[in-house]
Design a protein around this motif. Structure first.
Motif, PDB file in Angstrom:
ATOM      1  N   SER B  51      -2.624  18.262  -5.184  1.00 39.54           N
ATOM      2  CA  SER B  51      -2.710  17.714  -3.827  1.00 39.54           C
ATOM      3  C   SER B  51      -3.696  16.565  -3.700  1.00 39.54           C
ATOM      4  O   SER B  51      -3.658  15.809  -2.730  1.00 39.54           O
ATOM      5  CB  SER B  51      -3.070  18.821  -2.836  1.00 39.54           C
ATOM      6  OG  SER B  51      -4.356  19.340  -3.140  1.00 39.54           O
ATOM      7  N   THR B  52      -4.555  16.381  -4.692  1.00 39.60           N
ATOM      8  CA  THR B  52      -5.485  15.254  -4.648  1.00 39.60           C
ATOM      9  C   THR B  52      -4.872  13.992  -5.263  1.00 39.60           C
ATOM     10  O   THR B  52      -5.515  12.945  -5.318  1.00 39.60           O
ATOM     11  CB  THR B  52      -6.779  15.601  -5.411  1.00 39.60           C
ATOM     12  OG1 THR B  52      -6.428  16.111  -6.706  1.00 39.60           O
ATOM     13  CG2 THR B  52      -7.595  16.636  -4.657  1.00 39.60           C
ATOM     14  N   ASN B  53      -3.634  14.104  -5.724  1.00 39.40           N
ATOM     15  CA  ASN B  53      -2.937  12.951  -6.314  1.00 39.40           C
ATOM     16  C   ASN B  53      -1.859  12.416  -5.378  1.00 39.40           C
ATOM     17  O   ASN B  53      -1.293  13.155  -4.569  1.00 39.40           O
ATOM     18  CB  ASN B  53      -2.249  13.336  -7.631  1.00 39.40           C
ATOM     19  CG  ASN B  53      -3.206  13.323  -8.816  1.00 39.40           C
ATOM     20  OD1 ASN B  53      -4.394  13.046  -8.665  1.00 39.40           O
ATOM     21  ND2 ASN B  53      -2.671  13.605  -9.986  1.00 39.40           N
ATOM     22  N   MET B  54      -1.543  11.124  -5.536  1.00 43.59           N
ATOM     23  CA  MET B  54      -0.407  10.525  -4.836  1.00 43.59           C
ATOM     24  C   MET B  54       0.610  10.084  -5.884  1.00 43.59           C
ATOM     25  O   MET B  54       0.247   9.664  -6.981  1.00 43.59           O
ATOM     26  CB  MET B  54      -0.871   9.309  -4.020  1.00 43.59           C
ATOM     27  CG  MET B  54       0.133   8.844  -2.983  1.00 43.59           C
ATOM     28  SD  MET B  54       0.247   9.976  -1.575  1.00 43.59           S
ATOM     29  CE  MET B  54      -1.148   9.405  -0.581  1.00 43.59           C
ATOM     30  N   VAL B  55       1.885  10.190  -5.516  1.00 47.84           N
ATOM     31  CA  VAL B  55       2.979   9.775  -6.397  1.00 47.84           C
ATOM     32  C   VAL B  55       3.640   8.532  -5.804  1.00 47.84           C
ATOM     33  O   VAL B  55       3.894   8.476  -4.594  1.00 47.84           O
ATOM     34  CB  VAL B  55       4.038  10.890  -6.526  1.00 47.84           C
ATOM     35  CG1 VAL B  55       5.181  10.449  -7.446  1.00 47.84           C
ATOM     36  CG2 VAL B  55       3.403  12.182  -7.029  1.00 47.84           C
ATOM     37  N   PRO B 197      -4.979   9.797  -8.871  1.00 44.43           N
ATOM     38  CA  PRO B 197      -5.810  10.347  -7.792  1.00 44.43           C
ATOM     39  C   PRO B 197      -5.804   9.459  -6.539  1.00 44.43           C
ATOM     40  O   PRO B 197      -5.905   8.237  -6.624  1.00 44.43           O
ATOM     41  CB  PRO B 197      -7.208  10.404  -8.413  1.00 44.43           C
ATOM     42  CG  PRO B 197      -6.951  10.548  -9.878  1.00 44.43           C
ATOM     43  CD  PRO B 197      -5.726   9.704 -10.142  1.00 44.43           C
ATOM     44  N   LYS B 198      -5.696  10.107  -5.384  1.00 44.10           N
ATOM     45  CA  LYS B 198      -5.745   9.377  -4.109  1.00 44.10           C
ATOM     46  C   LYS B 198      -7.032   8.568  -3.977  1.00 44.10           C
ATOM     47  O   LYS B 198      -7.058   7.533  -3.298  1.00 44.10           O
ATOM     48  CB  LYS B 198      -5.674  10.372  -2.950  1.00 44.10           C
ATOM     49  CG  LYS B 198      -4.347  11.072  -2.775  1.00 44.10           C
ATOM     50  CD  LYS B 198      -4.469  12.079  -1.619  1.00 44.10           C
ATOM     51  CE  LYS B 198      -3.172  12.803  -1.379  1.00 44.10           C
ATOM     52  NZ  LYS B 198      -3.322  13.843  -0.307  1.00 44.10           N
ATOM     53  N   SER B 199      -8.082   9.041  -4.635  1.00 47.90           N
ATOM     54  CA  SER B 199      -9.379   8.353  -4.516  1.00 47.90           C
ATOM     55  C   SER B 199      -9.298   6.915  -5.013  1.00 47.90           C
ATOM     56  O   SER B 199     -10.083   6.061  -4.599  1.00 47.90           O
ATOM     57  CB  SER B 199     -10.452   9.120  -5.294  1.00 47.90           C
ATOM     58  OG  SER B 199     -10.073   9.261  -6.651  1.00 47.90           O
TER      59      SER B 199
END
Lengths: 182, 218
Positions: B51-55, B197-199
């Motif tokens: 959930s901390t990643n974006m695709v 990572p979304k970060s």
């Protein structure tokens, strides 16, 4: 111009080879060689939201829409989009999002996809609107509803869904998520 | 006649046999139809597994039949670039650049571009690289530091009864059929899938604006 480009290419290649060679000598396994240094790339196509160029632009504007930077798209295309919207649905007043023809086409003309970094990511899931685009989202029904469905979404019932509600293959639950090719 | 012409122009005159068929963004302009710079769809969603990643999915070269898919490839002269605006001005603050060399995809970024707009150079050093998966073979996935990358043929995830929509626009039908018929059934795309990572998106307002660009070496 061509010669210059060739020269640059040769120089880049030589640099790359030199770097590769020295990297080998030093036994550095993580060295990254930039195979692409010295080249410039220019936009030929761009997109974010599905089907926008397809639905809203006349043939003469399609290439321009594909190469106009997003920050300049609103000024270039909003009024044309509004005319197209009212051509598709002459009875349009507002849609289910409460957007006037002007507001809706202002949103669409700047073709970027807004993505939530903190919550649900979906084109439309019944609750969240335009917070991303997941593989299974029925984006066409969403767009048809917003174009033809009127204020409540109940207008033109024969035009607000294409009655294709899912992909022809099941998506994967793990990376890369898209199904294997046919 | 004029009205009909205008109506047809809205969607373009789709000729499936010739591969001229306008859809999500498949072959949306004659200039790019059939080229490696034709983007068909863009997807952006939170990773179902982390959930901390974006695709991000950027699909190109649509409407590939199974027979044509084996010969399809990414082009050494084409860059597929994800643009990320993280402050709401619709100007890219970060880019993720996918470039190709002889069957390998090299991914650069997310990185601040040295200039914004329609011309780009490859920025910085490669974040990850992955071999392009050959048609019919198990997906080749590169993974390091929560960054995943894939490039290769996939089923086109887009679905739409485009043929019926064209009839409606042309005035030869008044509504969709129930059930409809997915015009994209059985077709493939050349797909790029990235997860990181979304970060790395630099978001400060809980959202970013993204779009994909296909650029050709000049």
């Amino acid at each position: 111009m061509k010669k210059y480009s060739t020269l640059l290419r040769s120089a880049a290649l030589m640099l790359s080879l030199a770097f590769l060679f020295s990297a080998c000598k030093k036994d550095t396994t993580t060295a990254t060689v930039n195979l692409f240094a010295g080249f410039t790339y220019q936009t030929e196509d761009q997109m974010a939201r599905p089907a926008i160029n397809t639905v809203f632009n006349a043939a003469a504007d399609k290439d321009a829409f594909n190469t106009t930077i997003p920050s300049a798209m609103g000024a270039a295309f909003q009024s044309k989009f509004q005319a197209k919207l009212l051509g598709l649905n002459p009875a349009y007043t507002t849609n289910a999002l409460g957007l006037s023809a002007n507001a809706f086409t202002t949103l669409l003309a700047t073709d970027v996809l807004t993505v939530s970094t903190t919550g649900t990511t979906t084109f439309f899931d019944g609750t969240n609107v335009l917070t991303g685009r997941a593989l299974g989202d029925d984006v066409i029904d969403t767009e048809l509803l917003l174009i033809f469905g009127g204020t409540t979404g109940a207008s033109n019932p024969g035009l607000t869904s294409d009655k294709v509600s899912a992909n022809d293959k099941t998506f994967l639950t793990t990376f890369p998520y898209l199904a294997t090719p046919w | 006649m004029k009205t009909k012409k205008i109506l047809l122009t809205i969607l373009g005159i789709g000729i499936v046999a010739a591969g001229i068929l306008f859809a999500a963004d498949h072959a949306d302009s004659p200039t790019i139809t059939g080229k490696t710079t034709d983007i068909t769809d863009v997807y952006a969603f939170q990773s179902p597994t982390t959930s901390t990643n974006m695709v991000f999915v950027m699909n190109t070269q649509g409407l590939l039949t199974p027979a044509a898919t084996g010969a399809a490839s990414f082009d050494n002269n084409t860059m597929i670039e994800l643009n990320i605006d993280n402050n709401g001005d619709n100007v890219e603050d970060l880019v993720v650049q996918c470039v190709f060399n002889n069957g390998t995809m090299y991914v650069y970024g997310p990185v601040k571009p040295s200039s914004t707009g329609s011309k780009s150079i490859v920025e910085g050093t490669s974040s990850i690289s992955v071999g392009v998966t050959p048609y019919g073979q198990t997906a080749v996935i590169a993974s390091q530091n929560s960054y995943l990358a894939f490039a290769g043929p996939r089923d086109d995830p887009f679905f739409f009864d485009l043929d019926q929509y064209k009839k409606i626009i042309a005035g030869t039908a008044t509504s969709f059929n129930s059930p409809g018929n997915d015009t994209f059934k059985g077709t493939n795309v050349m797909s790029i899938v990235l997860e990181f990572p979304k970060s790395l998106l630099g978001a400060t307002t809980g959202k970013v604006n993204v779009w994909a660009e296909a650029k050709r070496k000049i």
